[in-house]
Design an enzyme around this catalytic site. Structure first.
Site, mmCIF file in Angstrom:
data_model
loop_
_atom_site.group_PDB
_atom_site.id
_atom_site.type_symbol
_atom_site.label_atom_id
_atom_site.label_comp_id
_atom_site.label_asym_id
_atom_site.label_seq_id
_atom_site.Cartn_x
_atom_site.Cartn_y
_atom_site.Cartn_z
ATOM 1 N N GLY A 19 0.824 -1.208 0.000
ATOM 2 C CA GLY A 19 0.000 0.000 0.000
ATOM 3 C C GLY A 19 0.849 1.246 0.000
ATOM 4 O O GLY A 19 0.954 1.938 1.028
ATOM 5 N N SER B 162 1.488 3.509 -3.426
ATOM 6 C CA SER B 162 1.047 4.508 -4.405
ATOM 7 C C SER B 162 -0.369 4.993 -4.124
ATOM 8 O O SER B 162 -1.206 4.264 -3.572
ATOM 9 C CB SER B 162 1.118 3.921 -5.816
ATOM 10 O OG SER B 162 2.426 3.517 -6.125
ATOM 11 N N GLU C 247 12.180 -5.277 -3.411
ATOM 12 C CA GLU C 247 11.234 -5.291 -4.525
ATOM 13 C C GLU C 247 11.896 -5.086 -5.863
ATOM 14 O O GLU C 247 11.426 -5.578 -6.884
ATOM 15 C CB GLU C 247 10.172 -4.204 -4.303
ATOM 16 C CG GLU C 247 9.094 -4.180 -5.369
ATOM 17 C CD GLU C 247 8.012 -3.155 -5.096
ATOM 18 O OE1 GLU C 247 7.099 -3.045 -5.935
ATOM 19 O OE2 GLU C 247 8.069 -2.452 -4.069
ATOM 20 N N GLU D 162 11.415 7.326 -14.014
ATOM 21 C CA GLU D 162 11.881 8.644 -13.571
ATOM 22 C C GLU D 162 12.313 8.622 -12.105
ATOM 23 O O GLU D 162 13.344 9.193 -11.728
ATOM 24 C CB GLU D 162 10.774 9.681 -13.784
ATOM 25 C CG GLU D 162 10.452 9.977 -15.235
ATOM 26 C CD GLU D 162 9.619 8.868 -15.894
ATOM 27 O OE1 GLU D 162 9.533 8.843 -17.131
ATOM 28 O OE2 GLU D 162 9.051 8.031 -15.153
#
Length: 377
Positions: free
Chosen positions: A131, A133, A249, A364
């Site tokens: 949880g 974004s 991740e 980015e």
């Protein structure tokens, strides 16, 4: 201060390589002959398969035995991960819990949290979502607006999370929330809460993708109560915890193997007498793949030594995402006709490829992490 990128060349030890044949035999025996694989870890969901992996000790492999783990090396875990992805095994059910939610709890959770959740994860019975974004925030994780207000014996959570993989069928979500009013330090006042996805005040809305699947979700919290024992780590330490979590991740082989089956089927379609252009393309793709693999194994070595390779992990993911997208596009231009398996792999990969850069940070954001680590900004 970070002074440079360090990708020490590492060879997988014999104890790790010895697992490879065992995993391949297991996958061959468990998957039906007509099983059609793709290597994106999100595409195959099978709680039954996850439970069988748990029985073999292939979930929570590096975790302490007292929590059900195997206390094996990161190299052994790497081999198992690599083989499952290469085979297109249906691993999405336990994937996030094994890869990062469990390690987060090991690093920052309480003894009670570890004893409650980790053995279930190891058995392949307990699944987690991420949880982080939020809508209208782009890739700016520090702009989190989901709030958790302190009440007697816990927290009341309100807000929305998005791109939460498999939230519609997982059990829990670890949410980054704002527990203090915003200040000049945008990274301050953030905490992580472990929330039951089936609790009152939680609504999960699947997001249908181009391929017709619904692995991404929107999770809405409306006056959701989270008890005190749901706080992960220290109040206000959420930013430090999240950034450490992202190292797990971003660095694994899933960051460059999502399109691997396209390469496999392309080689099969070419046969033993490829054209010059096909051979050149294969050499280009293979060299990229081998380089990324060496970098990823090096990060596994850093994790084995107790390091926190955040910058190296960001680079692996950034380059890996570029490779995954490029692989599908280049093979599409030169794919020999009349090969249904290759065509099917290509369709799936091209439809899923826009999501590759959403998972674990956009291009980015990753380049910003790399630039700051190198002292360039």
């Amino acid at each position: 201060m970070f002074t440079g990128l360090e990708f020490e060349p590492i060879d997988l030890p014999a104890t790790a390589e010895a697992l490879r044949t065992e995993v391949r035999a297991f996958v061959a025996s468990e998957l039906p002959e007509d099983y059609w694989p793709n290597s994106d870890f999100n595409e195959g969901h099978s709680p039954a398969f996850s439970r069988k992996l748990g029985e073999r000790g292939w979930i929570g492999m590096t975790w302490p035995e007292r929590f059900g783990g195997g206390e094996r090396t990161f190299f052994e875990r790497y081999v198992v991960t690599e083989e499952l992805l290469a085979a297109g095994a249906p691993v999405s059910a336990h994937w996030i819990a094994d890869r990062q939610s469990g390690p987060l709890l090991l690093s920052y959770g309480t003894e009670a949290q570890c004893r409650r959740y980790l053995p279930q994860i190891v058995r392949g019975e307990c699944y987690f979502s991420i949880g982080m974004s939020e809508p209208n925030s782009g890739s700016d994780l520090a702009s989190v607006r989901t709030r958790a207000e302190r009440v007697a014996d816990g927290w009341i959570v309100n807000g929305t999370k998005i791109w939460t993989t498999d939230a519609h069928r997982n059990h829990y979500i670890i949410a980054l929330v704002r527990t203090e009013p915003p200040s000049d330090d945008r990274h301050a006042g953030l905490s992580q809460l472990l929330v039951d996805l089936h609790a009152d005040g939680v609504t999960v809305r699947p997001i249908r993708n181009l391929a017709g699947g619904e692995d991404f979700n929107e999770v809405v919290f409306e006056d959701c109560f989270v008890p005190d024992e749901g706080l992960v780590g220290e109040r206000g330490n959420g930013w430090t915890q999240v950034t450490s979590e992202l190292g797990y991740e971003r660095s694994g082989p899933e960051r460059f193997l999502s399109a691997f089956r396209v390469l496999v089927e392309f080689v099969r379609a070419m046969g033993n007498d490829p054209s010059r252009d096909e051979a050149v393309l294969l050499g280009r793709l293979a060299s990229h793949l081998m380089t990324l693999r060496r970098m990823s194994i090096s990060v596994a070595g850093m994790l084995q030594q107790g390091g926190s390779p955040a910058v190296e992990s960001a680079l692996v993911k950034s380059l890996g995402n570029d490779f995954e997208k490029l692989l599908g596009e280049l093979v599409r231009l030169q794919a020999p006709p009349g090969h249904p398996r290759l065509e099917r792999c290509l369709r799936q990969t091209l439809l899923h490829s826009p999501s590759f850069t959403l998972r674990g940070g956009t291009r980015e954001i990753l380049r910003g992490v790399i630039a700051r680590g190198l002292g360039l900004r």
